[in-house]
Design a protein around this motif. Sequence first.
Motif, PDB file in Angstrom:
ATOM      1  N   THR A 284       1.377  -1.179  -0.203  1.00  0.00           N
ATOM      2  CA  THR A 284       0.036   0.394  -0.005  1.00  0.00           C
ATOM      3  C   THR A 284       0.425   1.372   0.143  1.00  0.00           C
ATOM      4  N   ASP A 300      -2.409  -3.548  -0.664  1.00  0.00           N
ATOM      5  CA  ASP A 300      -2.053  -3.981  -1.814  1.00  0.00           C
ATOM      6  C   ASP A 300      -2.796  -2.727  -3.130  1.00  0.00           C
ATOM      7  N   THR A 301      -2.930  -1.368  -1.774  1.00  0.00           N
ATOM      8  CA  THR A 301      -3.606  -0.450  -2.365  1.00  0.00           C
ATOM      9  C   THR A 301      -2.631   0.611  -3.075  1.00  0.00           C
ATOM     10  N   LYS A 315      -9.128  -3.217  -1.342  1.00  0.00           N
ATOM     11  CA  LYS A 315      -7.760  -4.404  -1.987  1.00  0.00           C
ATOM     12  C   LYS A 315      -7.023  -4.634  -2.686  1.00  0.00           C
ATOM     13  N   GLY A 316      -5.914  -4.108  -3.206  1.00  0.00           N
ATOM     14  CA  GLY A 316      -5.613  -4.534  -4.677  1.00  0.00           C
ATOM     15  C   GLY A 316      -6.119  -3.304  -5.720  1.00  0.00           C
ATOM     16  N   ALA A 317      -6.273  -2.394  -5.090  1.00  0.00           N
ATOM     17  CA  ALA A 317      -7.357  -0.902  -5.918  1.00  0.00           C
ATOM     18  C   ALA A 317      -6.223   0.131  -6.155  1.00  0.00           C
ATOM     19  N   GLN A 318      -6.268   1.117  -7.652  1.00  0.00           N
ATOM     20  CA  GLN A 318      -5.460   2.014  -7.450  1.00  0.00           C
ATOM     21  C   GLN A 318      -6.404   3.139  -7.573  1.00  0.00           C
ATOM     22  N   ARG A 332     -13.237  -3.732  -3.669  1.00  0.00           N
ATOM     23  CA  ARG A 332     -12.037  -5.218  -3.608  1.00  0.00           C
ATOM     24  C   ARG A 332     -10.814  -5.612  -5.524  1.00  0.00           C
ATOM     25  N   PRO A 333     -10.407  -6.531  -6.102  1.00  0.00           N
ATOM     26  CA  PRO A 333      -9.078  -6.594  -6.734  1.00  0.00           C
ATOM     27  C   PRO A 333     -10.046  -5.437  -8.307  1.00  0.00           C
ATOM     28  N   GLY A 334      -8.903  -5.150  -8.748  1.00  0.00           N
ATOM     29  CA  GLY A 334      -9.152  -3.981  -9.793  1.00  0.00           C
ATOM     30  C   GLY A 334      -9.912  -2.936 -10.114  1.00  0.00           C
ATOM     31  N   LYS A 350     -15.966  -3.888  -8.551  1.00  0.00           N
ATOM     32  CA  LYS A 350     -14.797  -4.474  -8.564  1.00  0.00           C
ATOM     33  C   LYS A 350     -14.538  -5.252  -9.891  1.00  0.00           C
ATOM     34  N   ASN A 351     -12.911  -5.403  -9.836  1.00  0.00           N
ATOM     35  CA  ASN A 351     -12.145  -5.041 -12.042  1.00  0.00           C
ATOM     36  C   ASN A 351     -13.227  -4.004 -12.174  1.00  0.00           C
TER      37      ASN A 351
END
Length: 464
Positions: A284, A300-301, A315-318, A332-334, A350-351
């Motif tokens: 992160t 992890d963002t 989580k897993g975002a930008q 969520r991721p993506g 999500k995604n």
Amino acid sequence: MKKMAIVLAAGQGKRMKSKLYKVLHPVCGTPMVQHVLDMVQEAGCERSVVIVGHGAEMVQSVLGDKAEFVLQAEQLGTGHAVLQSRELLEGEAGTTIVICGDTPLVSKETVLAMLALHESSAAAATVLTAELPDPTGYGRVIRGEGGEVEKIVEHKDCNPQEAAVREINTGTYCFDNQKLFAALAKVTNSNAQGEYYLTDVIGILQQQGDIIQAYCTPDADEAIGVNDRVALAEAERSMRARIMKRHLLNGVTIIDPAATYIESSVVIGADSVIYPGTVLRGATSLGEDCVIGPHADITDTGIADGSIIHHSMLKGAQIGSRCTIGPYANLRPGSVLGDGCKIGDFVELKNATLGDGSKVSHLSYVGDAVVGKDVNIGCGAITVNYDGYNKFKTEIGDGAFIGSNVNLIAPVRVGDGAYVVAGSTITHDVPDSDLAIARERQVNKPGYADKIRSRAKAKKERQN
């Protein structure tokens, strides 16, 4: 002078009472042995050899190609463990650090200071020591008048004068590499445990007339070796405090460090504010001037400058700059947000990619979607992306308006500037600038509500 490291990581750690091998237990999100390996490499070690035994394959998979590995098939003591690296290192000239893989709090600064003392005094060995208020159970370091090490005495062998010494051996050493392996060849297992002890090397070097030095760490917590869950919690507490201090000194405001959890790998920009209950994990990174929390859980963002996240999970975002997220959002991721986006309460992504300035303000799900710039998605809108077997994509063009309680049945595209009326279920593409209505026409039946109530009341009376 060439620097090398031998990391001892062969023990099973039975006192941990765990299926996970001891050195792989995380401290602030990173396995203990990874902390140690990263530290010696940051201190300038050109070669790192990890001695593995129990769980060898798992340890190697975690560390990957960051080290060389040698198997200690049978655990016969610390001296025996170091000796396993003989074929790799015996011929090298230089200084070797020997350190245990369960000592994650030993810092780069301490190791560099120990190396400087070791090399400036032309010592054959230098012991890392610490002063403890209660040294019970530790080997005592007895110094001579000039500060050199005379001997290391195990606790059970101390006389009253030696037992009063509070400086202890931490189990971390620097050695002249060639003298280390020459002395190891002379170590025997003539002791109660039948093991080969690395501490015996110190005595052998002294008998040869070599100089033995000791460097006392200013931080006694560095002496913590993690052998059970109690010590693991102590190491976690100490490293958390170290992480918090680093961020505070770098210009981050942490309202209540004791109520905040930040893993060692997290990066935070200056003038960001972290509120209590926040958890920041993994890879992160926060830009400058962000406001995070209270009670944000982020893993992890990447979050750019000036964004605000309250009471949400990512989580897993930008996340772009100047975005606002929450409360109670789940990214969520993506999930990828452009600049100036707004994600409101009880929204799940999500995604999904959202362009600059787009808004999903409340109670919506956007999954497997590409959303353009300046799009407004109303309350209760859903991208229906899954048919029970496959996922499908929804596309929404720039400037589109998606009304409340709209279902977009993917695959489907809503064009630039299009308008989807509230309550619609969209199954076909909507061209640019078109208005889409997909709902039953409203019918009002005069007085019919009273008839329904009367029927319901009569039915209830018959049942009673």
